[in-house]
Each structure stands twice: as C-alpha cells, then as structure tokens.
Design a protein around this motif. Structure first.
Motif, PDB file in Angstrom:
ATOM      1  N   LYS A 597       0.836  -1.210   0.000  1.00 53.22           N
ATOM      2  CA  LYS A 597       0.000   0.000   0.000  1.00 53.22           C
ATOM      3  C   LYS A 597       0.870   1.259   0.000  1.00 53.22           C
ATOM      4  N   GLN A 598       1.947   1.259   0.804  1.00 58.71           N
ATOM      5  CA  GLN A 598       2.837   2.413   0.851  1.00 58.71           C
ATOM      6  C   GLN A 598       3.605   2.563  -0.461  1.00 58.71           C
ATOM      7  N   CYS A 599       3.960   1.432  -1.079  1.00 58.29           N
ATOM      8  CA  CYS A 599       4.644   1.481  -2.381  1.00 58.29           C
ATOM      9  C   CYS A 599       3.767   2.135  -3.440  1.00 58.29           C
ATOM     10  N   ILE A 600       2.500   1.788  -3.409  1.00 59.18           N
ATOM     11  CA  ILE A 600       1.570   2.361  -4.392  1.00 59.18           C
ATOM     12  C   ILE A 600       1.532   3.880  -4.252  1.00 59.18           C
ATOM     13  N   VAL A 601       1.481   4.351  -3.013  1.00 56.08           N
ATOM     14  CA  VAL A 601       1.410   5.792  -2.792  1.00 56.08           C
ATOM     15  C   VAL A 601       2.676   6.489  -3.303  1.00 56.08           C
ATOM     16  N   LEU A 602       3.847   5.959  -2.942  1.00 56.39           N
ATOM     17  CA  LEU A 602       5.108   6.594  -3.327  1.00 56.39           C
ATOM     18  C   LEU A 602       5.357   6.496  -4.828  1.00 56.39           C
ATOM     19  N   MET A 603       5.077   5.334  -5.415  1.00 56.97           N
ATOM     20  CA  MET A 603       5.312   5.173  -6.856  1.00 56.97           C
ATOM     21  C   MET A 603       4.336   5.993  -7.678  1.00 56.97           C
ATOM     22  N   GLU A 604       3.122   6.139  -7.181  1.00 52.66           N
ATOM     23  CA  GLU A 604       2.159   7.004  -7.871  1.00 52.66           C
ATOM     24  C   GLU A 604       2.663   8.443  -7.893  1.00 52.66           C
ATOM     25  N   ASP A 605       3.249   8.861  -6.745  1.00 58.32           N
ATOM     26  CA  ASP A 605       3.807  10.220  -6.699  1.00 58.32           C
ATOM     27  C   ASP A 605       4.944  10.385  -7.727  1.00 58.32           C
ATOM     28  N   VAL A 606       5.814   9.381  -7.822  1.00 61.47           N
ATOM     29  CA  VAL A 606       6.931   9.453  -8.784  1.00 61.47           C
ATOM     30  C   VAL A 606       6.406   9.475 -10.209  1.00 61.47           C
ATOM     31  N   LEU A 607       5.496   8.571 -10.525  1.00 56.87           N
ATOM     32  CA  LEU A 607       4.963   8.496 -11.888  1.00 56.87           C
ATOM     33  C   LEU A 607       4.174   9.753 -12.244  1.00 56.87           C
ATOM     34  N   THR A 608       3.489  10.299 -11.291  1.00 58.60           N
ATOM     35  CA  THR A 608       2.716  11.519 -11.545  1.00 58.60           C
ATOM     36  C   THR A 608       3.653  12.686 -11.845  1.00 58.60           C
ATOM     37  N   SER A 609       4.716  12.786 -11.051  1.00 59.23           N
ATOM     38  CA  SER A 609       5.683  13.887 -11.304  1.00 59.23           C
ATOM     39  C   SER A 609       6.368  13.720 -12.666  1.00 59.23           C
ATOM     40  N   ILE A 610       6.664  12.476 -13.060  1.00 59.28           N
ATOM     41  CA  ILE A 610       7.263  12.229 -14.393  1.00 59.28           C
ATOM     42  C   ILE A 610       6.306  12.641 -15.496  1.00 59.28           C
ATOM     43  N   LYS A 611       5.066  12.257 -15.312  1.00 60.84           N
ATOM     44  CA  LYS A 611       4.059  12.575 -16.309  1.00 60.84           C
ATOM     45  C   LYS A 611       3.898  14.086 -16.450  1.00 60.84           C
ATOM     46  N   LYS A 612       3.893  14.792 -15.366  1.00 60.30           N
ATOM     47  CA  LYS A 612       3.755  16.257 -15.424  1.00 60.30           C
ATOM     48  C   LYS A 612       4.960  16.889 -16.132  1.00 60.30           C
ATOM     49  N   MET A 613       6.159  16.379 -15.859  1.00 57.60           N
ATOM     50  CA  MET A 613       7.364  16.936 -16.498  1.00 57.60           C
ATOM     51  C   MET A 613       7.348  16.673 -17.994  1.00 57.60           C
ATOM     52  N   GLU A 614       6.916  15.475 -18.408  1.00 56.12           N
ATOM     53  CA  GLU A 614       6.832  15.151 -19.837  1.00 56.12           C
ATOM     54  C   GLU A 614       5.832  16.061 -20.536  1.00 56.12           C
ATOM     55  N   ASP A 615       4.726  16.253 -19.914  1.00 60.83           N
ATOM     56  CA  ASP A 615       3.718  17.137 -20.528  1.00 60.83           C
ATOM     57  C   ASP A 615       4.252  18.558 -20.667  1.00 60.83           C
ATOM     58  N   SER A 616       5.012  19.004 -19.684  1.00 59.46           N
ATOM     59  CA  SER A 616       5.591  20.366 -19.758  1.00 59.46           C
ATOM     60  C   SER A 616       6.601  20.480 -20.895  1.00 59.46           C
ATOM     61  N   LEU A 617       7.426  19.465 -21.079  1.00 59.69           N
ATOM     62  CA  LEU A 617       8.418  19.480 -22.154  1.00 59.69           C
ATOM     63  C   LEU A 617       7.752  19.478 -23.529  1.00 59.69           C
ATOM     64  N   LYS A 618       6.663  18.753 -23.674  1.00 58.12           N
ATOM     65  CA  LYS A 618       5.944  18.710 -24.952  1.00 58.12           C
ATOM     66  C   LYS A 618       5.376  20.091 -25.288  1.00 58.12           C
ATOM     67  N   ILE A 619       4.877  20.771 -24.282  1.00 52.88           N
ATOM     68  CA  ILE A 619       4.315  22.110 -24.517  1.00 52.88           C
ATOM     69  C   ILE A 619       5.426  23.071 -24.964  1.00 52.88           C
ATOM     70  N   LEU A 620       6.580  22.993 -24.305  1.00 50.59           N
ATOM     71  CA  LEU A 620       7.717  23.846 -24.681  1.00 50.59           C
ATOM     72  C   LEU A 620       8.208  23.530 -26.090  1.00 50.59           C
ATOM     73  N   LYS A 621       8.200  22.285 -26.475  1.00 50.34           N
ATOM     74  CA  LYS A 621       8.645  21.873 -27.811  1.00 50.34           C
ATOM     75  C   LYS A 621       7.748  22.468 -28.880  1.00 50.34           C
ATOM     76  N   ARG A 622       6.467  22.399 -28.655  1.00 46.10           N
ATOM     77  CA  ARG A 622       5.537  22.950 -29.648  1.00 46.10           C
ATOM     78  C   ARG A 622       5.704  24.468 -29.733  1.00 46.10           C
ATOM     79  N   ALA A 623       5.965  25.096 -28.597  1.00 46.88           N
ATOM     80  CA  ALA A 623       6.092  26.562 -28.604  1.00 46.88           C
ATOM     81  C   ALA A 623       7.345  26.991 -29.361  1.00 46.88           C
ATOM     82  N   ARG A 624       8.425  26.300 -29.218  1.00 49.46           N
ATOM     83  CA  ARG A 624       9.669  26.678 -29.893  1.00 49.46           C
ATOM     84  C   ARG A 624       9.747  26.113 -31.309  1.00 49.46           C
TER      85      ARG A 624
END
Length: 686
Positions: A597-624
C-alpha cells in the motif's frame, strides 16, 4: 312513595332544566350533609348563584308534584276512603294477641324452673362422681404405695423383672397422686420423691452395668433393652442420658481432649478417636434407639448422640480453651483445623442415622457456636491479601520474563496469574463455605490481568518479542482456563441451578482474553510496517538517479527492495518457535500488504511527477517548434525511471514468493503490479 318519586323524576327529565351548580341526586343520597353540600357547591359557584339555583329547582319540584297530584287525583281520593274502619279491625285482633302473649310467658317460667331443677340434680351427681373418682385414686395411691414398699423390701434390686414392676408401679403411683388433692398428700410427697430417687439410682446402676457387659453377654444386652423400655415408659429418658454422659462420656472426653494431646497427636487424631469412641461405647444404644432396623423393637425418645455425647465434646473443648485452634496467625494450620472439624461434623451427623436427629443437632446453640469460632471472613481476607498481593507484586516487577521453568508461559504476569488461580482452588486454601468469595476473587484476578495487559499494550512501542510472548501465553492460557473451570472450579461451586450463569461467566471471561492476541498482533503489524516502510522513502530518490545522468538502462533492482522485508524476516527468525503458524501468517500478510500500500502511494507520486514533467516538455517543444534532437524510439530518463520501478516490483514479487507467501493473498500487490506495468505500456505507446 317510591313510585311517586319516580314519577316526579320522569316529569323533571321531560322539562328542560338549565345547568345547575349542584347535582340533584345528592338530595336523595343516604349520606347527604348540608355542610358538605354547601362546601362542595362553593367550589363552583357563589352563594347568590347557589340560592338562585335552589329556588329554581324548588319551583320545578313544586310544579312537578302538582302535576302528579292532578294526574293521579282519583287514586288519592280512593286511598283515603279505603282506610275507613281500619281501626276497628285492628282492635278486634289485639285481644287474641294479648292472650297468646300470656300463655308464652307462663310456658317460659315453667321451662326455667325445670332447667334449674335439672341443673341442681346434675351438679349433685357430678360432685358425687368426683368424690368417687377421688376415693378411687386415693385407694389406688395407697395400694401402689404399699406395693412399692413391699418391692423395696424384696432385696432383689438387680432383678430386672422386679425393677420393671417397680417402675410400672411407681408410674401408676405418680399418676394417681396427681389426680388427687396434693394438699392432702403433702406429707407423703417427700416419701414418693425418695422412692423415685431410689428407683432412678437402681435403674441407672443396672443400665451402666448392662451397658459395660452388653458386648460380651447376651443377658446383659437383654437387660439393657429392658432398662431402655422401662425408662421410656416412665418418661425418664433424659435422666438415663445424663447418667450415660456423666459416667461414660465425660471421663473419656476429659482424658482425650487436652492441650497436651492436641499438641502431641494433632486435632485430626483427637477427632478421629472421638468418632471411633461412639460405636465402641454406645453401639447397642444406637441400634436400640434409632429406627434403623424395622424388624427390631425401637425405644423412641432417646438421642444419646445429641443429648449426651455432643454436649460433652463442646464442654471439653471449651474447658481447655485451645485458642490456637481458631487462631489465624498461621492460615495453613487454621485451614487444617477447620477442615478436620468439618469432616468430623459430617461423620458425626452420619452416625446420627436419622434426619430428625441431624436437624436436632444443627438446631443446638452449641453446634452453631462451635462452628462460628472459626472466623472465616477474616481467613478469606488473609488469603485475599496473600493471593491478590502476590499477583500485584509480580505485575510491577522490573522483569517481564517468567523464571518458572515448569509452566509453559513466557511472561511473568501470565505465570503469576495461573499460580494465583490455582491457589484460590487448591485443597490447602479453598473452603467450601467461602466458594462464592473465591469465585469472586477468581474473576477479579482475571480482570486485573486483563487491565494490566491493556495498559502494557498502550505503552509498548517496539517490543515485538514481548508481544509474541503475550500471544503465545494467551493461546496456552485460554484452553487451560476452560479445562480448569470445568474440571476444578465447577465441581467445587456445585450450583446446579446456576449452571447457565456459570457457563455464561466463563464465556465472557474467555472472550475478553481472546481479544488480547488480535490486539497484540495488530500492534506487531504496526511496528513491523513502520520498520519496513522506512526503507521505501528511497523510492522518491529514484528520479534523481536517472535524470540527466546518462546512466544505462537499469537491469538490477534497487538496494532498498532487499532491505524492506529484512525487519519482517528478522522478526520471524526470532519468534518462529513462539508464534503459531496462524499468527505468523497473519502478521506476514498484513505487514506485506501494508508495504504494498505504501509502495503504491510513493510510486504514484513518482509516476505523476514524471508525467507532469513530460507534458511540460511537450508544450515547450511545440512553442519553440524545434526538434528535440532525439528520435521517437530513443530511451529517455523517464523511461529508465519507469523501468527501474518495474524491476523493483518484480524483484519484490520474487522475494514474496521466496518467503512462502502467495501473491494472491496480497490484496494490494495486484494493484501495484498493474500500476508499474500500465505506466511502462502507456509510455511505449506514446
């Protein structure tokens, strides 16, 4: 007259009467009182209103009466005419009635004279009869007195037949003397008393001689039976019992019941000698006076055990005043003395043979006083302090571990509880009279133990070994308690009417004890989960390892994975011989599931932060609108992070299987597996 009242009432009902401040039925009541009527009306209306209502009701009554007279006027006239000449008829009847009255009075006088005459005759006859009876009793008295003197001069006092004749003659002598005027025989009364004392001494002498030789001589046994019959006939049972008491019982008891004998031989031996004395000294007496064998003659009215032997026993013990027999300075000695006395009383009552004799013995004040000398209330208080105090001392000792190598308990509190419970019901402490008190103490000991365990559970932080010992002790204690209650406690309580209550009490006691293992196991799970999940914090540092470090694609699990289950492994290696398989399995599954249960919470946090960073990079790529320099098939740092998480979960699965658990038993593992697998698959599609 009653018919006229009914007619008036019917007339009033027809008329419409206004509301009145009183009830018109009160006037015809047998208990009508003016004062009460006025006081009651004053509660509802004033005097003026009451006066107006009374005037109104009076007018209504007058009107109703006039209408009634007008309606039945002919009947009133006929009534007065039918009474004409009635006085002459009454006068003609008075003369015969007076004549009849005179005749009745004359007859009554004649009957009174006849009754007085007959009463006088019967009184004279009764006086003559009383004189004849008195003369008859006088003659019989003189005859029996002469016969007694003649029997006294025969000098055959040891002849049982002569004594029997003397006894019957003396009984008749007393009977006739009591029927005559005692004032006339006051001179001879002392002579009769001397004859009675002489006869009593002769009977007692023959009785004691026959009793001493009855065991070896059948003739003396027959003489003994005759003496018993004679004394029963003349109502001298108590004097014969007193002779037996003073001549045989008293010397034996005074020689046996002494302080030196009690100190030297012990109380139990003294009481056994008393029990053995009874059949040896009065076996023939008991057989002849107890209704044991219906084929033999039984002489009622005797009770040598209750009236002769028991008083001497009590007097002998009171004479030496052995205070130490009842002293509570040594509870163990007190218990032995009390048990010996109770056993002696049971055997003594058994020798009484018949229930009436037993009830008579128990009704003796000396019987109750003899038992009450043993202060059982104080004895129980001593035992209570001894047993409860021992448990309290053991509970507050610094050492939790039991030093008793015989008992299978690990904790000192559990071992002490078991020892105290056995002390309550052991034969050297328990007394049947105090069974309610000892049962109450038993319940108090169990409740105290439960309270102590609850307090310890609230204070324990990381002592998993002590919790395992507690679980093991309770699992051993509960079956032993069930056996202990049914085999030892229940037979000693011996309450057939309370069997249901007893079983319910046992069930409640065992229920609150059975709550301890589950609470302890949950506390173990909590402690182990905190230890294991402390290593999971390293999951949050995985992104830092791969982001902008140009590390290779991960192929080995992270170091924290092997550390996660190490506290659980260490716990089981330490407690494998203590905890049962049931509780080992429970703790293992609950702790592992908590880790997942604790692993799910921590890994979800890691995967969520990765997903947010990827989405941010895609937005910057389209802008430039610039190429990223990487082809769509290149492995990014985020892919490496996802891969590392998947490897860690797979390795964790291997460790779980290696420990003997099944993945299907873990509710959260499937969710964790799906989380990392889904993250890798979705990123691949992207």
């Amino acid at each position: 007259m009653s018919e006229n009242l009914k007619a008036i009432e019917e007339h009033i009902k027809v008329k419409s009467i206004p509301a009145l401040c009183f009830n018109k039925d009160d006037f015809v009541s047998n208990e009508f009182s003016v004062d009460k009527f006025v006081s009651d009306c004053r509660k509802y209306a004033s005097l003026d209103t009451m006066r107006d209502n009374l005037n109104m009701y009076h007018k209504i009554l007058c009107t109703a009466m006039i209408e009634l007279l007008n309606k039945d006027y002919a009947d009133f006239v006929n009534l007065s005419s039918s009474l004409a000449g009635l006085d002459k008829s009454i006068k003609s009847l008075s003369l015969p009635l007076k004549s009849l009255k005179n005749e009745i009075e004359e007859t009554k006088c004649n009957l009174d004279d006849a009754f007085c005459f007959l009463t006088k005759i019967f009184s004279e006859r009764s006086s003559v009869h009383a004189s004849r009876v008195s003369v008859f009793h006088h003659l019989c008295f003189e005859e029996n007195l002469e016969k007694m003197h003649k029997l006294n001069t025969e000098n055959s006092f040891n002849n049982i037949d002569t004594l029997e004749r003397m006894a019957f003659t003396f009984n008749s002598l007393q009977f006739h003397m009591n029927k005559t005027d005692s004032k006339k025989y006051s001179v001879k009364e002392e002579e009769v008393q001397n004859i009675g004392r002489n006869l009593e001494l002769k009977l007692q002498s023959v009785f004691l001689q026959s009793l001493s030789n009855a065991a070896s001589d059948n003739d003396h046994k027959k003489h003994l039976h005759k003496i018993l019959r004679i004394c029963s006939y003349i109502s001298e049972e108590r004097k014969l019992e007193n002779a037996f008491r003073t001549s045989i019982v008293m010397p034996f008891m005074k020689n046996l019941i002494t302080q030196n004998n009690i100190i030297k031989l012990g109380l139990k031996k003294i009481l056994n000698d008393i029990i053995n004395f009874i059949p040896n000294a009065c076996n023939d007496l008991l057989k002849s006076t107890k209704n044991i064998d219906r084929n033999k003659e039984v002489f009622t009215g005797y009770d040598f055990l209750v009236n002769a032997i028991w008083p001497e026993i009590v007097d002998a013990f009171q004479y030496i005043a052995p205070v130490y027999l009842y002293s509570l300075g040594d509870p163990q000695k007190f218990h032995q003395n009390y048990s010996s006395v109770m056993e002696f009383l049971d055997e003594f009552e058994h020798l009484c043979e018949v229930q009436s004799s037993v009830m008579k013995l128990r009704a003796q004040p000396s019987y109750k006083e003899f038992i009450q000398k043993f202060n059982l209330d104080v004895y129980f208080q001593v035992r209570y302090q001894e047993i409860a105090g021992k448990l309290e001392c053991d509970l507050f000792e610094d050492s939790f571990v039991s030093d008793d190598e015989i008992l299978p308990y690990h904790l000192k509190a559990t071992a002490s509880l078991w020892n105290c419970l056995n002390l309550c019901w052991c034969d050297t402490i328990f007394l049947s009279f105090l069974k309610k008190d000892f049962w109450k103490l038993t319940v108090q000991l169990l409740l105290r133990f439960n309270k102590y365990v609850q307090c310890c559970l609230n204070k324990i932080k990381d002592e998993t070994l002590q919790l395992a010992w507690l679980i093991n002790d309770i699992e051993i204690l509960v079956p032993e308690l069930r056996r202990f209650f049914l085999q030892i406690v229940h037979p000693k309580l011996n309450y057939e009417s309370l069997n249901g209550c007893f079983e319910g009490a046992i069930r409640n006691i065992l229920d609150f004890l059975l709550e301890i293992p589950i609470v302890s196991a949950n506390l173990i799970v909590k402690i182990l989960s905190e230890r294991c999940t402390s290593h999971l914090k390293l999951i949050s540092s995985i992104p830092q390892r791969f982001r902008k470090t140009n590390r290779e694609i991960p192929s080995k699990p992270s170091p924290y994975v092997s550390l996660v289950l190490s506290p659980l492994t260490e716990f089981f290696s330490e407690t494998s011989s203590i905890l049962s398989l049931k509780w080992c399995k429970y703790c293992e599954i609950e702790v592992t599931d908590g880790i997942m249960k604790q692993c799910i919470v921590l890994m979800e946090d890691v995967l969520t932060s990765i997903k947010k960073m990827e989405d941010s990079l895609k937005i910057l790529k389209r802008a430039r609108d610039k190429p990223t320099g990487l082809s769509s098939g290149a492995i990014t740092d985020d892919d490496k992070i996802r891969r590392q998480l998947a490897i860690d979960v797979n390795y964790f699965e291997q460790l779980v299987l290696k420990s003997g658990m099944k993945v299907n038993d873990l509710a959260k593992f499937k969710e964790l597996k799906e989380l990392v697998t889904s993250a890798e698959r979705n990123n691949h599609y992207c």
